[in-house]
Design a protein around this motif. Structure first.
Motif, PDB file in Angstrom:
ATOM      1  N   LEU A 109       5.451  -8.580   0.477  1.00 56.36           N
ATOM      2  CA  LEU A 109       5.711  -7.179   0.165  1.00 56.36           C
ATOM      3  C   LEU A 109       4.555  -6.589  -0.639  1.00 56.36           C
ATOM      4  CD1 LEU A 109       7.934  -4.958   0.391  1.00 56.36           C
ATOM      5  CD2 LEU A 109       8.561  -5.569  -1.942  1.00 56.36           C
ATOM      6  N   LEU A 141       3.304   0.814  -1.523  1.00 57.98           N
ATOM      7  CA  LEU A 141       4.337   1.243  -0.580  1.00 57.98           C
ATOM      8  C   LEU A 141       4.426   2.762  -0.543  1.00 57.98           C
ATOM      9  CD1 LEU A 141       7.199  -1.290  -1.371  1.00 57.98           C
ATOM     10  CD2 LEU A 141       5.871  -1.155   0.741  1.00 57.98           C
ATOM     11  N   HIS A 142       4.333   3.373  -1.717  1.00 60.90           N
ATOM     12  CA  HIS A 142       4.479   4.826  -1.796  1.00 60.90           C
ATOM     13  C   HIS A 142       3.207   5.561  -1.380  1.00 60.90           C
ATOM     14  CE1 HIS A 142       6.022   8.641  -3.113  1.00 60.90           C
ATOM     15  NE2 HIS A 142       4.980   8.814  -3.900  1.00 60.90           N
ATOM     16  N   SER A 198      10.655   3.011  -1.241  1.00 56.49           N
ATOM     17  CA  SER A 198       9.780   2.047  -1.919  1.00 56.49           C
ATOM     18  C   SER A 198      10.581   1.195  -2.895  1.00 56.49           C
ATOM     19  CB  SER A 198       8.670   2.785  -2.679  1.00 56.49           C
ATOM     20  OG  SER A 198       7.895   3.548  -1.806  1.00 56.49           O
TER      21      SER A 198
END
Length: 131
Positions: free
Chosen positions: A53, A59-60, A70
């Motif tokens: 991950l 992620l954002h 997220s």
């Protein structure tokens, strides 16, 4: 009338996607040991998930996910760290969620500056980690 049907359709599709993502996330983070290739050592699904991950801010910002998504993807890792702390086990280094000043600065940029006049970083963090 046609516009309201389209909105309803989009809402239903969004809800269906959220359900599928939740099921996939549960599948990916179940706590069953898995054997590693060519090794006697085992790892849990959550450890494997943590290795793959990206960081919360990536992620954002890098992948364009909204704040809610997220945090939804990061939440199993946060839960795992909390559970290990409560059971007095040492958390896996890949699972450690840093609650440092630099980490908080990263997610403070996820919301507009106006929002922080009404929120504290602790409230924001608590909301998304416990949702």
């Amino acid at each position: 009338k046609g516009a309201s049907k389209a909105v309803k359709l989009v809402g239903n599709l969004y809800d269906a996607c959220q359900v599928v993502i939740s099921i996939l996330l549960e599948f990916l983070t179940t706590e069953e040991p898995q054997e590693k290739e060519n090794e006697m050592e085992t790892s849990t699904a959550i450890e494997e998930y943590a290795k793959r991950l990206p960081a919360l801010d990536d992620l954002h910002f890098k992948f364009g996910l909204d704040v809610e998504s997220s945090w939804m993807l990061a939440r199993p890792l946060i839960r795992s760290v909390v559970q290990k702390k409560e059971s007095q086990e040492a958390p896996d280094p890949t699972l450690v969620v840093t609650q440092t000043y630099s980490f908080r600065k990263k997610y403070e940029s996820m919301l507009p500056d106006d929002a922080w006049a009404h929120l504290s970083p602790s409230l924001f963090e608590s909301f998304y980690t416990n949702s």
